[in-house]
Design an enzyme around this catalytic site. Structure first.
Site, short mmCIF file in Angstrom:
data_model
loop_
_atom_site.label_atom_id
_atom_site.label_comp_id
_atom_site.label_asym_id
_atom_site.label_seq_id
_atom_site.Cartn_x
_atom_site.Cartn_y
_atom_site.Cartn_z
N ARG A 7 0.83 -1.20 0.00
CA ARG A 7 0.00 0.00 0.00
C ARG A 7 0.86 1.25 0.00
NH1 ARG A 7 -1.40 3.88 3.27
NH2 ARG A 7 -0.27 2.98 5.02
N THR A 8 0.43 2.23 -0.78
CA THR A 8 0.98 3.57 -0.68
C THR A 8 -0.19 4.52 -0.46
OG1 THR A 8 0.89 3.93 -3.07
CG2 THR A 8 2.98 3.15 -2.16
N SER A 9 0.10 5.68 0.09
CA SER A 9 -0.95 6.64 0.42
C SER A 9 -1.47 7.38 -0.79
CB SER A 9 -0.43 7.65 1.45
OG SER A 9 -0.05 6.99 2.62
N THR A 10 -0.60 7.62 -1.77
CA THR A 10 -1.02 8.39 -2.94
C THR A 10 -0.57 7.71 -4.22
OG1 THR A 10 1.02 9.69 -3.07
CG2 THR A 10 -0.74 10.54 -1.64
N GLN A 13 3.29 7.83 -5.36
CA GLN A 13 4.34 7.04 -4.73
C GLN A 13 4.60 5.72 -5.46
OE1 GLN A 13 2.50 6.91 -0.85
NE2 GLN A 13 3.80 8.54 -0.10
#
Length: 191
Positions: A7-10, A13
């Site tokens: 997972r990445t936040s945006t 990334q």
């Protein structure tokens, strides 16, 4: 079976996401669930829910770092209950940690508690700094966004646009629209 979760936040990334995918593949994950969403948006983490649903007894959910999975110690404990309930374990690659053993579970609890403690200390310092800045007149907070749009709210309301549509068009909350219109009615009643 090793089931990976990245997972990445945006969406920006991509390098971080690619690095996670490489690490999960190197760890031997046969299936990996991927999403790009903030950890705060728990309701939006559909791929995490799918990964947890697909865990079977003896499987392991593998993440590269703890912060890719949980947003707090309480959230981590909730996830561990689900994972344990499936008869599976959690592997965190950066910590070389496996909750399938008593030692791994102990280490996760200790490290998670330390991380939460650090976060709480940081927030306490932040609150103290803001209080000092306010006392010195250097901190005023963010500018109110809804009040700045009072005239636009009144104009749209005068055109019989619904509260929901006004909120959507102006990028403010429906409650803010209601509050602005109520204040305007009160001012008009006293004038």
């Amino acid at each position: 079976m090793l089931i990976g979760y990245a997972r990445t936040s945006t969406l920006d990334q991509t390098a971080g996401l690619e690095a996670q995918l490489l690490d999960l593949a190197a760890a031997g994950c046969e299936r990996t669930y991927v999403e790009q969403v903030s950890s705060v948006d728990v309701g939006e983490r559909q791929e995490l829910a799918r990964a947890l649903d697909n865990l079977r007894p003896g499987d392991a959910l593998v993440v590269t770092k703890l912060d890719r999975l949980a947003r707090s110690m309480a959230h981590l404990m909730d996830l561990l209950k689900v994972i344990d309930g499936k008869g599976a374990s959690l592997h965190i690659l950066s910590m070389n940690l496996d909750t399938g053993s008593p030692t791994g579970r102990l280490m996760l609890n200790v490290l998670g508690s330390v991380a939460q403690f650090e976060r709480e200390i940081m927030l306490e310092r932040q609150r103290e700094g803001i209080a000092k800045a306010k006392a010195a007149g250097k901190y005023k907070g963010r500018a109110p966004t809804a009040k700045a749009k009072s005239e636009q709210v009144a104009e749209l309301a005068g055109q019989d646009v619904s509260l929901s549509e006004i909120a959507r068009r102006l990028g403010i909350g429906k409650a803010s629209v209601h509050r602005i219109l109520k204040a305007q009615k009160e001012i008009a009643a006293t004038a």
